[in-house]
Design an enzyme around this catalytic site. Structure first.
Site, PDB file in Angstrom:
ATOM      1  N   HIS A  52      30.294   5.225  -7.263  1.00  0.00           N
ATOM      2  CA  HIS A  52      30.817   4.121  -6.457  1.00  0.00           C
ATOM      3  C   HIS A  52      29.830   2.967  -6.306  1.00  0.00           C
ATOM      4  CE1 HIS A  52      28.863   7.119  -3.950  1.00  0.00           C
ATOM      5  NE2 HIS A  52      28.483   6.123  -3.169  1.00  0.00           N
ATOM      6  N   HIS A  94      10.945   5.048 -29.418  1.00  0.00           N
ATOM      7  CA  HIS A  94      10.033   6.189 -29.350  1.00  0.00           C
ATOM      8  C   HIS A  94      10.711   7.493 -28.946  1.00  0.00           C
ATOM      9  CE1 HIS A  94       6.367   3.343 -28.642  1.00  0.00           C
ATOM     10  NE2 HIS A  94       7.028   3.077 -29.761  1.00  0.00           N
ATOM     11  N   ARG A 138       5.894  10.046 -36.050  1.00  0.00           N
ATOM     12  CA  ARG A 138       5.214  10.825 -35.005  1.00  0.00           C
ATOM     13  C   ARG A 138       6.110  11.044 -33.786  1.00  0.00           C
ATOM     14  NH1 ARG A 138       3.216   5.543 -34.211  1.00  0.00           N
ATOM     15  NH2 ARG A 138       3.085   4.935 -32.016  1.00  0.00           N
TER      16      ARG A 138
END
Length: 144
Positions: free
Chosen positions: A12, A101, A135
């Protein structure tokens, strides 16, 4: 099952911002699925987080947006699933890094904490940023 570009929901307290966001995204010709709520009557945010999470897990939409007053509860509720990476983003840098990332698939916004002057910029950055992999993929695999 029909597929969508984005699935969106709010409690809400996020209803008014959600309505503005839907209008903005529809102007970009995106196919939006609105899971509710449809007014400002008090509701429980976990119910709406679950609706968005379920649709993403079913692969009916790749991206979700959840809105509540601060976004914290929505973040906690959405991140209960290992397939979800929900990120609370109140600025453009956080939205960019959440995708680049962390491969975030749900953008969480706090209706009372996000600056309405930049909310569409935050959304645009989240939607257009690509996951960098590398990575970051290695790191994500450690939390699945």
């Amino acid at each position: 099952m029909k597929t969508y570009n984005i699935v969106i929901a709010s409690d809400h307290s996020g209803y008014e911002l959600k309505s503005k966001i839907i209008n903005y995204l529809e102007q970009k010709c995106l196919n939006i699925y609105d899971c509710g709520t449809q007014d400002t009557q008090t509701v429980d945010y976990p119910d709406y987080a679950k609706k968005v999470v379920d649709i993403i897990i079913e692969k009916a939409a790749p991206i979700g947006i959840l809105i509540s007053d601060t976004g914290i509860g929505m973040s906690i509720a959405a991140n209960r699933s290992s397939e979800i990476r929900a990120a609370l983003c109140n600025d453009i840098l956080t939205a960019e890094n959440a995708k680049a990332h962390n491969d975030a698939n749900i953008l969480i916004l706090g209706a009372k904490s996000v600056d309405n002057k930049i909310v569409f910029n935050i959304i645009d950055k989240f939607l257009t940023t690509k996951f960098e992999g590398g990575r970051h993929s290695t790191r994500l695999s450690k939390i699945k």
